[in-house]
Design a protein around this motif. Structure first.
Motif, PDB file in Angstrom:
ATOM      1  N   ASN A 246      24.649   9.097  20.907  1.00 20.74           N
ATOM      2  CA  ASN A 246      23.522   9.850  20.359  1.00 20.74           C
ATOM      3  C   ASN A 246      24.063  11.103  19.704  1.00 20.74           C
ATOM      4  O   ASN A 246      24.193  12.148  20.332  1.00 20.74           O
ATOM      5  CB  ASN A 246      22.523  10.205  21.463  1.00 20.74           C
TER       6      ASN A 246
ATOM      7  N   THR B  69      20.224  -1.099  23.153  1.00 17.15           N
ATOM      8  CA  THR B  69      19.217  -0.078  23.424  1.00 17.15           C
ATOM      9  C   THR B  69      18.595  -0.331  24.788  1.00 17.15           C
ATOM     10  O   THR B  69      18.091  -1.429  25.062  1.00 17.15           O
ATOM     11  CB  THR B  69      18.132  -0.079  22.343  1.00 17.15           C
TER      12      THR B  69
ATOM     13  N   ALA C  45      25.895  13.121  27.521  1.00 16.04           N
ATOM     14  CA  ALA C  45      25.558  11.733  27.207  1.00 16.04           C
ATOM     15  C   ALA C  45      25.252  10.987  28.495  1.00 16.04           C
ATOM     16  O   ALA C  45      25.885  11.200  29.525  1.00 16.04           O
ATOM     17  CB  ALA C  45      26.711  11.052  26.461  1.00 16.04           C
TER      18      ALA C  45
ATOM     19  N   GLU D 103      25.753   4.168  16.326  1.00 13.48           N
ATOM     20  CA  GLU D 103      24.502   4.868  16.074  1.00 13.48           C
ATOM     21  C   GLU D 103      24.084   4.760  14.619  1.00 13.48           C
ATOM     22  O   GLU D 103      22.898   4.659  14.304  1.00 13.48           O
ATOM     23  CB  GLU D 103      24.593   6.341  16.467  1.00 13.48           C
TER      24      GLU D 103
ATOM     25  N   ASP E 295      22.101   1.863  14.070  1.00 13.26           N
ATOM     26  CA  ASP E 295      20.754   1.893  14.641  1.00 13.26           C
ATOM     27  C   ASP E 295      19.698   2.207  13.589  1.00 13.26           C
ATOM     28  O   ASP E 295      18.517   1.926  13.788  1.00 13.26           O
ATOM     29  CB  ASP E 295      20.704   2.935  15.764  1.00 13.26           C
TER      30      ASP E 295
ATOM     31  N   ASN F  83      24.260  14.430  17.573  1.00 14.54           N
ATOM     32  CA  ASN F  83      23.334  15.530  17.314  1.00 14.54           C
ATOM     33  C   ASN F  83      23.974  16.526  16.361  1.00 14.54           C
ATOM     34  O   ASN F  83      25.196  16.694  16.334  1.00 14.54           O
ATOM     35  CB  ASN F  83      22.983  16.256  18.618  1.00 14.54           C
TER      36      ASN F  83
ATOM     37  N   GLU G   5      26.133   6.319  26.412  1.00 14.24           N
ATOM     38  CA  GLU G   5      25.160   6.596  25.363  1.00 14.24           C
ATOM     39  C   GLU G   5      25.855   7.091  24.091  1.00 14.24           C
ATOM     40  O   GLU G   5      26.807   7.871  24.141  1.00 14.24           O
ATOM     41  CB  GLU G   5      24.164   7.649  25.842  1.00 14.24           C
TER      42      GLU G   5
ATOM     43  N   SER H 126      17.337   4.470  24.384  1.00 14.85           N
ATOM     44  CA  SER H 126      18.634   5.098  24.137  1.00 14.85           C
ATOM     45  C   SER H 126      19.657   4.020  23.809  1.00 14.85           C
ATOM     46  O   SER H 126      19.659   2.945  24.416  1.00 14.85           O
ATOM     47  CB  SER H 126      19.097   5.905  25.354  1.00 14.85           C
TER      48      SER H 126
END
Length: 713
Positions: free
Chosen positions: A687, A659, A633, A259, A262, A689, A685, A663
């Motif tokens: 991601n 991607t 996820a 990530e 990204d 947080n 996934e 996502s």
């Protein structure tokens, strides 16, 4: 014996990538090479991960390759397959190379062939055979990490060095890389106040821990090295990383790095095959983005896909096994024969030790003879380095036994006989300050530290023990145990800790209680060789040699990182044997290198990707796990089709994130069907947080009994 390619098959995928598949004999007696025809799929490359586990550490891979045996030279080809069926693991290898033009090839994958070949059909030529090869990671479960690498358990090695040694030596496919080929790529971006954050400094190579961390003592008191799989998997777990082979390079990459890539390129460090990391300098370094996208032009989804979900995490936990009941293990012993590494935690005062079922075990050199005029006359066990800490004491509870390796009739002594046992702890700061502690010099029940170079004697001269007439000593069964049980006052200085001991044996002292004054010492080499005075190898929380802090001895720190929700899953990392400190005496402490010097392993300023307030590495790991799944996820379960060639940065490989529908996903349990340029399986996934997380640490106490027992036979 030579290393030769014996069978070669080539094919071109439907999107134009050329593949060459070679079967290699590492014990070859001939260099003759034969061409074979490759079956429809070309080969299937499968990566195997734990189900629903974003932080799977080691990711083994395997290749299934189907070929035809046909003319010409069918009998020679068949003979090679027959040899594969009957050969030991690691003799035969499978090497896969890729190319854009069919002329210039680069390494794509390499592994060891298993002798699992499908049954041979009773039919005419051509006959079809399916072979299976593995990258070698899974097989590390069957190899002790020191089996092929001579680790010194007294020394610390960098985390990278452990990884390199296992891949280079234990797996044994390193012949497929030239010395200057890129061999291992690390992508680690956790740093602290000791490790500078820059592309040229590799945190994996700038951390180290003692090899003894993964060589615990078994129930017989003998060191038993853990498997190479466990060692590497725990290094991966400790750094929140995964290790796998992809496009001819071994990748050690932290999961959440995908990530980070990204939004910005991330640090990588590449090591050539000839670089074992000893200089802490990678051969290539910089920043890179390994992510791609399902854009319908280069990669596209096939039909029949579905999305699933990983549950929301309420908390993540791990146990850091700081030390066991035998936490302070003897690392080396210095005696009449010099200094050598110990293989167990026995403490020998004279000659060796005896164990039920193992008989008499004689150590080289006889200790405690004559007048103790030189260091050759006692055993000095190095127990490790102590850091000066408030409230730290040393507690010793060990049983010492005696046995005579002879029959009663052949012993030869009929007068009173007595064994005197001498012992002490020595603490040396390396700068001239040396302190000693012994069980016979106490204040308030605690053995006092002193600068006097003296020994404690137990039992005292007034309580000699006569072995005359005691036939039980001659049946090879330890009897009449002496328990050495004492705790020191607070440790006064930091430095190297030693346990030292020797013994003397006297006879013909009549009724005198002054054995050494009135008796005759046994000095005959023949008689000395029959005596055994020792504390046998043990694995018990009753017998200990342990560091205490404020009267408590802890073996495990339990870390928990949680968010304040009612329902959710618990992610259990399990037990790790390496971590931050918590003191400089813990065997599994991670020491950190600032490119000049190493710290003491208690650094608690770890942070991820240059951000955060700093914490113990175990806390940081749990925070990173929670950040990636505190809202759950997505899981992509389906197939991806490569629409270009699959060489270099084109196409898609296992080390790429991708991607899909805005996502970012990372591959887990997936299979690459080479001839069809298709990947199918599961992608998770990534991601992360930001949410409010709470860290907690519990230390599990295994012994708080500070009672000092009187030494007695």
């Amino acid at each position: 014996m030579a290393i030769d390619t014996r069978l070669v098959g080539e094919f071109q995928s439907d999107r134009g990538t050329y593949y060459k598949v070679s079967i290699i004999d590492t014990q070859s007696s001939t260099a003759t090479q034969y061409d074979v025809e490759v079956a429809g799929n070309g080969f299937d490359l499968t990566y195997q991960t734990d189900t629903d586990d974003r932080f799977t550490g080691l990711i083994p891979s395997e290749v299934k390759f189907t070929m035809f045996v046909n003319e010409p030279f069918s009998s020679a080809k068949q003979s090679i397959l027959d040899s594969i069926r009957t050969s030991e693991y690691k003799r035969w290898q499978l090497k896969i190379e890729s190319s854009t033009n069919g002329t210039t090839y680069g390494l794509f994958w390499a592994g060891n062939l298993l002798n699992e070949i499908n049954p041979e059909a009773d039919e005419s030529l051509p006959r079809q055979f399916t072979l299976t090869a593995i990258c070698g990671l899974a097989a590390l479960e069957n190899i002790q990490f020191n089996e092929d690498v001579a680790y010194d358990f007294n020394l610390a090695y960098s985390c990278y060095r452990y990884v390199f040694n296992a891949i280079n030596t234990d797996i044994n496919t390193d012949n497929n890389w030239a010395t200057d080929d890129r061999f291992i790529r690390t992508m680690v971006d956790w740093t602290n106040s000791q490790i500078p954050r820059n592309s040229a400094t590799d945190p994996l190579n700038n951390t180290r821990f003692l090899a003894a961390s993964y060589a615990p003592v078994d129930n017989n008191g003998t060191r038993q090295a853990d498997t190479a799989f466990k060692l590497l998997n725990q290094i991966c777990k400790a750094f929140g990383a995964r290790l796998f082979l992809s496009e001819g390079i071994w990748y050690f990459i932290q999961v959440n790095t995908y990530e980070e890539m990204d939004s910005a390129d991330q640090y990588y460090r590449d090591y050539k095959k000839g670089n074992n990391g000893s200089t802490h300098t990678p051969d290539f370094y910089g920043s890179i983005d390994l992510n791609t996208s399902e854009d319908g032009t280069n990669i596209t989804r096939l039909s029949g896909n579905k999305f699933d979900y990983l549950g929301i995490l309420k908390e993540a936990t791990l146990n850091y096994e700081m030390f066991q009941s035998y936490d302070l293990l003897p690392l080396t012993v210095t005696n009449a024969s010099g200094t050598s590494n110990t293989v167990n935690n026995s403490l020998v005062a004279w000659n060796g030790w005896h164990s039920t079922g193992l008989g008499f075990n004689t150590d080289s050199g006889i200790y405690g003879i004559n007048d103790l005029s030189t260091s050759a006359h006692y055993a000095s066990y190095y127990m490790g380095e102590l850091e000066l800490l408030d409230g730290q004491t040393i507690k010793v509870t060990r049983t010492f036994n005696r046995a005579i390796n002879a029959t009663y009739a052949n012993w030869g002594f009929t007068d009173n006989q007595s064994i005197l046992f001498y012992h002490r702890l020595k603490l040396d700061d390396g700068a001239g300050d040396v302190r000693y502690a012994r069980s016979t010099y106490t204040n308030g029940g605690l053995a006092q530290w002193t600068t006097n170079d003296v020994w404690g004697n137990a039992p005292n001269y007034a309580v000699p023990y006569s072995i005359f007439g005691d036939s039980g000593l001659f049946n090879a069964t330890p009897i009449n145990e002496f328990i050495l049980n004492f705790e020191t006052a607070q440790v006064p200085i930091g430095g190297d800790l030693y346990f030292e001991c020797y013994a003397k044996v006297y006879y013909d002292y009549g009724n005198s209680t002054d054995v050494a004054e009135d008796g005759t010492e046994i000095t005959s080499a023949t008689d000395q060789a029959k005596l055994y005075i020792y504390s046998a190898p043990e694995s018990s929380n009753i017998q200990i040699f342990q560091s205490y802090i404020d009267g408590e001895s802890t073996s495990i720190q339990k870390f928990v990182t949680s968010q304040n929700i009612t329902n959710g899953l618990t992610y259990e990392v399990g037990d790790l044997q390496i971590g931050s400190g918590p003191t400089a005496t813990n065997v599994g402490r991670l020491q950190c290198y600032n490119n000049t010097s190493w710290d003491d392993g208690t650094n608690i300023t770890w942070e991820a990707y240059g951000g955060g307030s700093g914490k113990a590495i175990s806390k940081l790991l749990l925070s990173e796990i929670m950040a990636g799944q505190n809202e759950g996820a997505r899981v992509f379960d389906g197939a991806l089709k490569i629409l270009t060639n699959n060489v270099s940065t084109n196409g898609y490989k296992f080390h790429n994130g991708i991607t899909i529908d805005s996502s970012l996903f990372v591959p887990y349990q997936t299979t690459f069907i080479a001839n069809e340029d298709t990947w199918q399986g599961e992608w998770y996934e990534i991601n992360t947080n930001t949410t409010t997380l709470t860290d907690s640490v519990e230390a599990e106490t295994i012994d708080t009994n500070n009672t000092i027992n009187t030494n007695s036979w």
